[in-house]
Design a protein around this motif. Sequence first.
Motif, PDB file in Angstrom:
ATOM      1  N   UNK A  40      11.061   5.570   3.717  1.00 15.11           N
ATOM      2  CA  UNK A  40      10.022   5.241   4.692  1.00 15.11           C
ATOM      3  C   UNK A  40       9.595   3.770   4.633  1.00 15.11           C
ATOM      4  N   UNK A  41       9.992   3.032   3.613  1.00 16.00           N
ATOM      5  CA  UNK A  41       9.455   1.681   3.401  1.00 16.00           C
ATOM      6  C   UNK A  41       9.794   0.697   4.519  1.00 16.00           C
ATOM      7  N   UNK A  42      11.018   0.684   4.991  1.00 17.15           N
ATOM      8  CA  UNK A  42      11.383  -0.253   6.057  1.00 17.15           C
ATOM      9  C   UNK A  42      10.592   0.051   7.328  1.00 17.15           C
ATOM     10  N   UNK A  43      10.451   1.328   7.652  1.00 12.10           N
ATOM     11  CA  UNK A  43       9.677   1.711   8.833  1.00 12.10           C
ATOM     12  C   UNK A  43       8.220   1.293   8.686  1.00 12.10           C
ATOM     13  N   UNK A  44       7.665   1.459   7.506  1.00 15.46           N
ATOM     14  CA  UNK A  44       6.273   1.071   7.262  1.00 15.46           C
ATOM     15  C   UNK A  44       6.109  -0.439   7.422  1.00 15.46           C
ATOM     16  N   UNK A  45       7.090  -1.196   6.923  1.00 17.70           N
ATOM     17  CA  UNK A  45       7.056  -2.653   7.083  1.00 17.70           C
ATOM     18  C   UNK A  45       6.998  -3.022   8.566  1.00 17.70           C
ATOM     19  N   UNK A  46       7.884  -2.431   9.349  1.00 13.45           N
ATOM     20  CA  UNK A  46       7.968  -2.759  10.777  1.00 13.45           C
ATOM     21  C   UNK A  46       6.709  -2.310  11.515  1.00 13.45           C
ATOM     22  N   UNK A  47       6.244  -1.092  11.228  1.00 14.79           N
ATOM     23  CA  UNK A  47       5.055  -0.564  11.906  1.00 14.79           C
ATOM     24  C   UNK A  47       3.829  -1.401  11.554  1.00 14.79           C
ATOM     25  N   UNK A  48       3.658  -1.736  10.287  1.00 13.48           N
ATOM     26  CA  UNK A  48       2.521  -2.557   9.863  1.00 13.48           C
ATOM     27  C   UNK A  48       2.543  -3.930  10.499  1.00 13.48           C
ATOM     28  N   UNK A  83       6.881   8.454  15.989  1.00 16.89           N
ATOM     29  CA  UNK A  83       8.300   8.205  16.231  1.00 16.89           C
ATOM     30  C   UNK A  83       9.065   8.107  14.902  1.00 16.89           C
ATOM     31  N   UNK A  84       8.514   7.352  13.955  1.00 20.34           N
ATOM     32  CA  UNK A  84       9.185   7.179  12.656  1.00 20.34           C
ATOM     33  C   UNK A  84       9.231   8.485  11.877  1.00 20.34           C
ATOM     34  N   UNK A  85       8.217   9.322  12.041  1.00 24.43           N
ATOM     35  CA  UNK A  85       8.187  10.599  11.326  1.00 24.43           C
ATOM     36  C   UNK A  85       9.368  11.476  11.724  1.00 24.43           C
ATOM     37  N   UNK A  86       9.720  11.455  12.996  1.00 27.39           N
ATOM     38  CA  UNK A  86      10.860  12.243  13.457  1.00 27.39           C
ATOM     39  C   UNK A  86      12.178  11.644  12.969  1.00 27.39           C
ATOM     40  N   UNK A  87      12.223  10.333  12.870  1.00 24.30           N
ATOM     41  CA  UNK A  87      13.464   9.662  12.456  1.00 24.30           C
ATOM     42  C   UNK A  87      13.690   9.743  10.940  1.00 24.30           C
ATOM     43  N   UNK A  88      12.602   9.655  10.169  1.00 23.50           N
ATOM     44  CA  UNK A  88      12.722   9.585   8.703  1.00 23.50           C
ATOM     45  C   UNK A  88      12.364  10.884   7.998  1.00 23.50           C
ATOM     46  N   UNK A  89      11.995  11.912   8.765  1.00 27.85           N
ATOM     47  CA  UNK A  89      11.680  13.225   8.208  1.00 27.85           C
ATOM     48  C   UNK A  89      10.558  13.165   7.174  1.00 27.85           C
ATOM     49  N   UNK A  90       9.463  12.529   7.552  1.00 35.36           N
ATOM     50  CA  UNK A  90       8.251  12.442   6.747  1.00 35.36           C
ATOM     51  C   UNK A  90       7.066  12.706   7.674  1.00 35.36           C
ATOM     52  N   UNK A  91       5.929  13.093   7.138  1.00 35.38           N
ATOM     53  CA  UNK A  91       4.752  13.260   7.997  1.00 35.38           C
ATOM     54  C   UNK A  91       4.319  11.921   8.598  1.00 35.38           C
ATOM     55  N   UNK A  92       3.772  11.913   9.806  1.00 36.80           N
ATOM     56  CA  UNK A  92       3.358  10.656  10.442  1.00 36.80           C
ATOM     57  C   UNK A  92       2.316   9.875   9.636  1.00 36.80           C
ATOM     58  N   UNK A 152       0.828  -1.205   0.000  1.00 31.12           N
ATOM     59  CA  UNK A 152       0.000   0.000   0.000  1.00 31.12           C
ATOM     60  C   UNK A 152       0.865   1.259   0.000  1.00 31.12           C
ATOM     61  N   UNK A 153       2.008   1.200   0.649  1.00 29.26           N
ATOM     62  CA  UNK A 153       2.916   2.353   0.642  1.00 29.26           C
ATOM     63  C   UNK A 153       3.419   2.641  -0.774  1.00 29.26           C
ATOM     64  N   UNK A 154       3.753   1.595  -1.490  1.00 20.39           N
ATOM     65  CA  UNK A 154       4.209   1.770  -2.873  1.00 20.39           C
ATOM     66  C   UNK A 154       3.072   2.295  -3.726  1.00 20.39           C
ATOM     67  N   UNK A 155       1.870   1.787  -3.493  1.00 19.02           N
ATOM     68  CA  UNK A 155       0.690   2.262  -4.222  1.00 19.02           C
ATOM     69  C   UNK A 155       0.466   3.757  -3.987  1.00 19.02           C
ATOM     70  N   UNK A 156       0.733   4.217  -2.761  1.00 14.28           N
ATOM     71  CA  UNK A 156       0.556   5.628  -2.415  1.00 14.28           C
ATOM     72  C   UNK A 156       1.796   6.465  -2.703  1.00 14.28           C
ATOM     73  N   UNK A 157       2.826   5.841  -3.281  1.00 13.52           N
ATOM     74  CA  UNK A 157       4.032   6.540  -3.715  1.00 13.52           C
ATOM     75  C   UNK A 157       4.756   7.250  -2.567  1.00 13.52           C
ATOM     76  N   UNK A 158       4.965   6.546  -1.466  1.00 12.62           N
ATOM     77  CA  UNK A 158       5.696   7.139  -0.346  1.00 12.62           C
ATOM     78  C   UNK A 158       7.193   7.106  -0.652  1.00 12.62           C
ATOM     79  N   UNK A 159       7.975   7.946   0.008  1.00 15.98           N
ATOM     80  CA  UNK A 159       9.429   7.944  -0.234  1.00 15.98           C
ATOM     81  C   UNK A 159      10.052   6.602   0.143  1.00 15.98           C
ATOM     82  N   UNK A 160      11.091   6.231  -0.582  1.00 15.76           N
ATOM     83  CA  UNK A 160      11.776   4.950  -0.333  1.00 15.76           C
ATOM     84  C   UNK A 160      12.321   4.847   1.083  1.00 15.76           C
TER      85      UNK A 160
END
Length: 167
Positions: free
Chosen positions: A36-44, A78-87, A26-34
């Motif tokens: 952020x992908x590892x963080x999204x995997x872990x959070x999901x 937490x990830x937003x602060x680490x990866x400089x992306x919106x939460x 879904x992150x790739x579908x929504x075109x999120x920055x690369x």
Amino acid sequence: YSCQSIKTSTLFLEKGIWLGIAAIGFAILFNVPRRALLSIFIIGALGGLTKFLMLEYKIGIVLAVLCGASLIGFLSVFAAHRRNCPPITFAIPAVIPMIPGLFAYKAMIGIIKLTSEKDPVAYSKIFFEAVNNGLTTFFVLVVLATGVAIPLLITRKNTVKRIKTEE
């Protein structure tokens, strides 16, 4: 360790991997920055596993989903602060795999069956199952949104009064 506990742990780990892969999809579908992908995997994976762990201990699905979605919300901040992306970049793709598709499907199939059922006993049984599945779907969707939104609102830096609007 017994063979059964190892098998259960392996299945649990496998579920986490699939939840993380779905979140990345879904992150790739929504075109999120690369970045952020590892963080999204872990959070999901962690959010979904929280839900499944609570269900394993016979906690209701609505409360289990609320806890999983809240964890996703806090980890997204937490990830937003680490990866400089919106939460929200982390929260939305991670929470989508928790959407109750099976309950919604069963509710719709029940409603469709009601159109052709003539027996009052069978009708009432199908009706109550459809309503139960529909309400479960509704409440799970409400707590998904609430669970993700509350951590994002709690950790927000500015209050509504301090946000400047153009006049």
